[in-house]
Scaffold this motif. Structure first.
Motif, PDB file in Angstrom:
ATOM      1  N   LEU A  36      52.415 -10.872  61.070  1.00 35.17           N
ATOM      2  CA  LEU A  36      52.042 -11.606  59.949  1.00 35.17           C
ATOM      3  C   LEU A  36      51.383 -10.553  59.008  1.00 35.17           C
ATOM      4  N   ASN A  37      50.476  -9.758  59.348  1.00 29.85           N
ATOM      5  CA  ASN A  37      49.836  -8.759  58.440  1.00 29.85           C
ATOM      6  C   ASN A  37      50.832  -7.667  57.854  1.00 29.85           C
ATOM      7  N   TYR A  38      51.665  -7.130  58.823  1.00 28.82           N
ATOM      8  CA  TYR A  38      52.689  -6.211  58.510  1.00 28.82           C
ATOM      9  C   TYR A  38      53.732  -6.651  57.331  1.00 28.82           C
ATOM     10  N   LYS A  39      53.954  -7.798  57.629  1.00 33.07           N
ATOM     11  CA  LYS A  39      55.143  -8.423  56.815  1.00 33.07           C
ATOM     12  C   LYS A  39      54.369  -8.993  55.550  1.00 33.07           C
ATOM     13  N   ARG A  40      53.043  -8.935  55.436  1.00 29.11           N
ATOM     14  CA  ARG A  40      52.246  -9.396  54.182  1.00 29.11           C
ATOM     15  C   ARG A  40      52.295 -10.801  53.966  1.00 29.11           C
ATOM     16  N   TYR A 107      61.701 -14.187  57.404  1.00 29.74           N
ATOM     17  CA  TYR A 107      61.302 -13.386  56.296  1.00 29.74           C
ATOM     18  C   TYR A 107      61.565 -11.663  56.724  1.00 29.74           C
ATOM     19  N   PRO A 108      62.789 -11.343  56.507  1.00 31.74           N
ATOM     20  CA  PRO A 108      63.320 -10.143  56.997  1.00 31.74           C
ATOM     21  C   PRO A 108      62.988  -8.841  56.117  1.00 31.74           C
ATOM     22  N   ALA A 109      62.230  -9.014  54.935  1.00 34.75           N
ATOM     23  CA  ALA A 109      61.512  -7.952  54.445  1.00 34.75           C
ATOM     24  C   ALA A 109      60.452  -7.198  55.437  1.00 34.75           C
ATOM     25  N   ARG A 110      60.361  -5.876  55.378  1.00 34.39           N
ATOM     26  CA  ARG A 110      59.467  -5.228  56.263  1.00 34.39           C
ATOM     27  C   ARG A 110      59.967  -5.399  57.534  1.00 34.39           C
ATOM     28  N   PRO A 111      61.032  -5.108  58.007  1.00 34.83           N
ATOM     29  CA  PRO A 111      61.609  -5.591  59.348  1.00 34.83           C
ATOM     30  C   PRO A 111      60.854  -5.048  60.636  1.00 34.83           C
ATOM     31  N   ILE A 112      60.587  -5.795  61.444  1.00 34.23           N
ATOM     32  CA  ILE A 112      60.070  -5.445  63.003  1.00 34.23           C
ATOM     33  C   ILE A 112      61.101  -5.179  63.940  1.00 34.23           C
ATOM     34  N   PHE A 113      62.484  -5.433  63.791  1.00 33.78           N
ATOM     35  CA  PHE A 113      63.458  -5.280  64.530  1.00 33.78           C
ATOM     36  C   PHE A 113      64.556  -4.292  63.651  1.00 33.78           C
ATOM     37  N   HIS A 208      58.678   4.504  62.123  1.00 32.54           N
ATOM     38  CA  HIS A 208      58.259   3.300  61.826  1.00 32.54           C
ATOM     39  C   HIS A 208      57.710   2.212  62.676  1.00 32.54           C
ATOM     40  N   LEU A 209      56.800   1.681  62.169  1.00 28.21           N
ATOM     41  CA  LEU A 209      56.342   0.516  63.396  1.00 28.21           C
ATOM     42  C   LEU A 209      57.361  -0.365  63.608  1.00 28.21           C
ATOM     43  N   SER A 210      57.418  -0.950  64.847  1.00 23.95           N
ATOM     44  CA  SER A 210      58.358  -2.087  65.020  1.00 23.95           C
ATOM     45  C   SER A 210      57.595  -3.307  65.983  1.00 23.95           C
ATOM     46  N   TYR A 211      58.337  -4.144  66.482  1.00 27.59           N
ATOM     47  CA  TYR A 211      57.944  -5.095  67.294  1.00 27.59           C
ATOM     48  C   TYR A 211      57.219  -4.499  68.573  1.00 27.59           C
ATOM     49  N   ALA A 212      57.986  -3.542  69.128  1.00 32.02           N
ATOM     50  CA  ALA A 212      57.593  -2.599  70.336  1.00 32.02           C
ATOM     51  C   ALA A 212      55.923  -2.254  70.143  1.00 32.02           C
ATOM     52  N   ASP A 213      55.912  -1.705  69.027  1.00 38.15           N
ATOM     53  CA  ASP A 213      54.626  -0.984  68.825  1.00 38.15           C
ATOM     54  C   ASP A 213      53.364  -1.985  68.599  1.00 38.15           C
ATOM     55  N   PHE A 214      53.754  -3.289  68.148  1.00 37.43           N
ATOM     56  CA  PHE A 214      52.785  -4.332  68.087  1.00 37.43           C
ATOM     57  C   PHE A 214      52.463  -4.756  69.429  1.00 37.43           C
ATOM     58  N   HIS A 248      45.539   3.747  65.380  1.00 37.46           N
ATOM     59  CA  HIS A 248      45.175   4.167  63.980  1.00 37.46           C
ATOM     60  C   HIS A 248      46.619   3.795  63.136  1.00 37.46           C
ATOM     61  N   ARG A 249      47.618   3.956  63.794  1.00 42.44           N
ATOM     62  CA  ARG A 249      48.876   3.497  63.068  1.00 42.44           C
ATOM     63  C   ARG A 249      48.901   2.017  62.611  1.00 42.44           C
ATOM     64  N   CYS A 250      48.615   1.305  63.361  1.00 39.50           N
ATOM     65  CA  CYS A 250      48.352  -0.132  63.321  1.00 39.50           C
ATOM     66  C   CYS A 250      47.049  -0.813  62.537  1.00 39.50           C
ATOM     67  N   GLN A 251      46.320   0.228  62.127  1.00 38.62           N
ATOM     68  CA  GLN A 251      45.029  -0.194  61.776  1.00 38.62           C
ATOM     69  C   GLN A 251      44.791  -1.205  60.446  1.00 38.62           C
ATOM     70  N   ASP A 252      46.054  -0.720  59.742  1.00 37.84           N
ATOM     71  CA  ASP A 252      46.058  -1.575  58.233  1.00 37.84           C
ATOM     72  C   ASP A 252      46.490  -2.797  58.479  1.00 37.84           C
ATOM     73  N   TYR A 253      46.967  -3.292  59.800  1.00 37.09           N
ATOM     74  CA  TYR A 253      47.484  -4.814  60.063  1.00 37.09           C
ATOM     75  C   TYR A 253      46.716  -5.522  60.894  1.00 37.09           C
ATOM     76  N   MET A 254      45.336  -5.397  61.096  1.00 39.26           N
ATOM     77  CA  MET A 254      44.529  -5.851  62.075  1.00 39.26           C
ATOM     78  C   MET A 254      43.492  -6.960  61.269  1.00 39.26           C
ATOM     79  N   ASP A 255      43.745  -7.075  60.001  1.00 37.30           N
ATOM     80  CA  ASP A 255      42.845  -8.148  59.478  1.00 37.30           C
ATOM     81  C   ASP A 255      42.875  -9.549  60.094  1.00 37.30           C
ATOM     82  N   VAL A 256      41.855 -10.137  60.216  1.00 37.42           N
ATOM     83  CA  VAL A 256      41.851 -11.455  60.664  1.00 37.42           C
ATOM     84  C   VAL A 256      41.630 -12.416  59.557  1.00 37.42           C
ATOM     85  N   LEU A 257      42.567 -13.136  59.017  1.00 35.70           N
ATOM     86  CA  LEU A 257      42.682 -14.193  57.978  1.00 35.70           C
ATOM     87  C   LEU A 257      42.134 -15.588  58.183  1.00 35.70           C
TER      88      LEU A 257
END
Length: 257
Positions: A36-40, A107-113, A208-214, A248-257
């Motif tokens: 969710l955070n990665y796809k903004r 939400y295909p923008a910023r794809p994880i696949f 690039h980060l993908s579903y496997a990394d998450f 660290h690569r995932c750091q920007d997507y760890m916000d809890v909203l």
């Protein structure tokens, strides 16, 4: 005269189960939060303690995440409710992999696949959740239980639920358990290193980060939050610090909203 306030636009709701305080910790839920955070995507969190999961999800009309061999439904988190396309009939999705597929298709923008990667990523994630994580369970499940709110801990003492697992005592048995964990990390490091010639050797898709990394980073965050000294302090230095670099690569997507 006071201005009438505009109604807030509908946003996605993520149902999560808190640890001590409102802290996300469940790896399957971390996986969806990272996406969710990665796809903004704007979203909000609703916290549901374990005793309330099934009645809450039944009241929502959420589909069961799986079924027992006798056909009885099993209700687990995460669940996502998305009213953004049709507020009157929101989409309600259960099961982590189904939610990931839904978010990617809707939400295909910023794809994880990335194109052509879905089958291999599906196999990778299956390995992470069904094989890679197994040696961790005798260590992490008792530690996770100890971080639950009192009401959720009490839930696992019920007659219909198994007693809570006992932690491994410090000593040779616990060290052997960590050695079994390290064998899985070592194997995965060898696999990911094959990307070093045409990628960074850290993420599964090369650059690039993908579903496997998450899926993998969600396990790292579980260990970091629940066992920071006994677990993460070990793992972050394994394999040349690879796992700390992935976190660290995932750091920007760890916000809890």
């Amino acid at each position: 005269m006071a201005r009438s306030s505009r109604p807030m636009p509908p946003v996605i709701t993520l149902y999560d189960s808190p640890g001590s305080g409102s802290q996300t910790w469940v790896p399957a839920i971390w996986r969806i939060r990272l996406i969710l955070n990665y796809k903004r995507l704007p979203y909000r969190t609703v916290w549901v303690q374990f005793p309330d999961v099934e009645p809450t999800l039944r009241a929502l009309g959420a589909p069961p995440s799986s079924r027992r061999p006798d056909g009885r439904p099993v209700y687990t988190l995460p669940v996502v409710v998305d009213p953004t396309r049709n507020p009157r009939v929101p989409q309600i999705i259960s099961n982590t992999n189904s939610i990931a597929e839904y978010l990617e298709s809707t939400y295909p923008a910023r794809p994880i696949f990335p194109e052509g990667s879905r089958a291999l990523q599906t196999l990778f994630v299956h390995y992470i959740q069904d094989v890679f994580v197994k040696p961790l369970l005798p260590i992490m499940i008792p530690a996770s239980y100890g971080r639950l709110p009192n009401r959720s801990q009490t839930h696992f003492h019920g007659a219909s639920a198994p007693s809570h697992p006992l932690p491994l005592s410090p000593g040779p048995e616990r060290e052997r358990a960590w050695q079994r964990v390290k064998m899985q990390f070592d194997f995965l490091a060898i696999v990911l290193e094959k990307n070093a010639s045409d990628g960074d050797g850290v993420v599964a898709q090369g650059h690039h980060l993908s579903y496997a990394d998450f899926a993998l980073c969600a396990i790292l965050l579980w260990i970091e939050q629940i066992a920071p000294q006994d677990g993460w302090a070990r793992i972050r230095d394994w394999n040349g610090g690879r796992w700390a670099r992935l976190r660290h690569r995932c750091q920007d997507y760890m916000d809890v909203l």
